[in-house]
Design a protein around this motif. Structure first.
Motif, PDB file in Angstrom:
ATOM      1  N   VAL A  40       0.676  -0.942   0.130  1.00 41.78           N
ATOM      2  CA  VAL A  40       0.249  -0.145  -0.317  1.00 41.78           C
ATOM      3  C   VAL A  40       0.445   1.700   0.197  1.00 41.78           C
ATOM      4  N   HIS A  41       2.160   1.326   1.579  1.00 38.98           N
ATOM      5  CA  HIS A  41       1.872   2.905   1.536  1.00 38.98           C
ATOM      6  C   HIS A  41       2.928   2.700   0.226  1.00 38.98           C
ATOM      7  N   ARG A  42       3.258   3.893  -0.742  1.00 38.04           N
ATOM      8  CA  ARG A  42       3.987   4.416  -1.053  1.00 38.04           C
ATOM      9  C   ARG A  42       4.968   5.512  -0.657  1.00 38.04           C
ATOM     10  N   TYR A  43       6.392   5.267  -0.756  1.00 33.90           N
ATOM     11  CA  TYR A  43       7.592   6.534   0.255  1.00 33.90           C
ATOM     12  C   TYR A  43       8.208   7.517  -0.664  1.00 33.90           C
ATOM     13  N   SER A  44       8.758   8.250  -0.194  1.00 33.44           N
ATOM     14  CA  SER A  44       9.510   9.300  -0.406  1.00 33.44           C
ATOM     15  C   SER A  44      10.913   8.332  -0.296  1.00 33.44           C
ATOM     16  N   ALA A  45      11.336   9.130  -1.114  1.00 34.72           N
ATOM     17  CA  ALA A  45      13.371   9.073  -0.490  1.00 34.72           C
ATOM     18  C   ALA A  45      13.546   8.813   0.032  1.00 34.72           C
ATOM     19  N   SER A  46      13.778   9.707   1.155  1.00 37.07           N
ATOM     20  CA  SER A  46      14.261   9.866   2.644  1.00 37.07           C
ATOM     21  C   SER A  46      13.661   8.922   3.773  1.00 37.07           C
ATOM     22  N   GLY A  47      14.553   8.112   3.896  1.00 43.53           N
ATOM     23  CA  GLY A  47      14.705   6.631   4.510  1.00 43.53           C
ATOM     24  C   GLY A  47      14.589   6.482   6.612  1.00 43.53           C
TER      25      GLY A  47
ATOM     26  N   ALA B 145      -2.061   6.445  -0.202  1.00 43.14           N
ATOM     27  CA  ALA B 145      -1.145   5.989  -1.133  1.00 43.14           C
ATOM     28  C   ALA B 145      -1.820   6.041  -2.859  1.00 43.14           C
ATOM     29  N   SER B 146      -3.185   6.255  -2.778  1.00 43.88           N
ATOM     30  CA  SER B 146      -3.992   7.266  -4.140  1.00 43.88           C
ATOM     31  C   SER B 146      -3.607   8.016  -4.833  1.00 43.88           C
ATOM     32  N   LEU B 147      -2.954   9.441  -3.929  1.00 41.08           N
ATOM     33  CA  LEU B 147      -2.333  10.704  -4.233  1.00 41.08           C
ATOM     34  C   LEU B 147      -1.358  10.765  -4.867  1.00 41.08           C
ATOM     35  N   ARG B 148      -0.751   9.611  -4.905  1.00 40.14           N
ATOM     36  CA  ARG B 148       0.750   9.272  -5.896  1.00 40.14           C
ATOM     37  C   ARG B 148       1.003   7.959  -6.840  1.00 40.14           C
ATOM     38  N   THR B 149       1.709   8.331  -8.305  1.00 39.33           N
ATOM     39  CA  THR B 149       2.023   7.246  -8.925  1.00 39.33           C
ATOM     40  C   THR B 149       3.460   6.929  -8.370  1.00 39.33           C
ATOM     41  N   LYS B 150       4.087   6.063  -8.618  1.00 37.52           N
ATOM     42  CA  LYS B 150       5.089   5.541  -8.790  1.00 37.52           C
ATOM     43  C   LYS B 150       6.651   6.579  -9.140  1.00 37.52           C
ATOM     44  N   SER B 151       5.414   7.248 -10.191  1.00 38.47           N
ATOM     45  CA  SER B 151       6.869   7.980 -10.303  1.00 38.47           C
ATOM     46  C   SER B 151       7.040   9.701  -9.956  1.00 38.47           C
ATOM     47  N   ASP B 152       5.703   9.734  -9.729  1.00 41.60           N
ATOM     48  CA  ASP B 152       5.044  10.958  -8.812  1.00 41.60           C
ATOM     49  C   ASP B 152       5.552  11.140  -7.413  1.00 41.60           C
TER      50      ASP B 152
END
Length: 200
Positions: free
Chosen positions: A47-54, A114-121
């Motif tokens: 489900v979750h889409r994460y930003s670049a920061s870890g 999760a629906s707010l972002r696509t993989k490239s967005d």
């Protein structure tokens, strides 16, 4: 993120082998905590889409140990209450209902995010569906309801303390999240609260 949740999930699963399943209250505490961390693990994977920061590894290990020890302590504490008189007011079934509302509401709002972002967005957006029109962190609100449900099921001191700690922590996170949205979006609706509709 799996480091956060898998040890607590395994603790919940192991408790079904380690502790008898005859006491309904103990069974429900074990089931609720196991379901909670199973859902979190599934969300990390699907489900979750994460930003670049870890997350720094030592922080991840500390958080993981916290979840693991809290889960193990709540279950073991409940196990130790077997044979004691039941509470005069039995809240376990209202607790199950609250837990289910909490876990379903939390999952729904995570799906909305999760629906707010696509993989490239990578662009941030203001969520609007569900209870996002009333509070900026409804997923935290439902998390709180889930833990109140676990406390109601258990009716012991440690889950109460853990729930109060969770409420305070998520109040702070939701307040900071609302301030972040206000700073990033000029059109952020000012009547949207942080955690509790119309109140906070």
């Amino acid at each position: 993120m799996l480091v956060f949740y898998v040890p607590a999930l395994l603790s919940g699963v192991a408790s079904f082998v380690l502790y008898s399943n005859h006491d309904p209250r103990l069974f429900l505490v074990k089931a609720a905590l196991t379901i909670h961390f199973f859902k979190r693990t599934i969300e990390v994977l699907f489900v979750h889409r994460y930003s670049a920061s870890g997350v720094v590894l030592d922080s991840a290990i500390l958080i993981s140990c916290s979840y693991f020890s809290a889960t193990s302590s709540m279950i073991y504490g409940q196990y130790l209450t077997q044979g004691f008189p039941e509470p005069k007011v039995d809240l376990k079934y209202p607790g199950v209902l609250l837990f289910l509302v909490g876990i379903i509401g939390n999952l729904y709002h995570h799906l909305v995010l999760a629906s707010l972002r696509t993989k490239s967005d990578k662009e941030y957006k203001i969520p609007r569906d569900g209870l996002f029109g009333l509070v900026i962190c409804p997923h935290y609100l439902f998390e709180v309801l889930g833990f109140i449900g676990i406390f109601f099921i258990s009716q012991t001191l440690y889950p109460l303390c853990f729930t109060l700690g969770t409420i305070v922590y998520l109040m702070g996170r939701s307040y900071a999240t609302r301030r972040w949205y206000i700073s990033k979006f000029e059109d952020f609706p000012k009547d949207v609260k942080a955690l509790v509709p119309y109140v906070f």
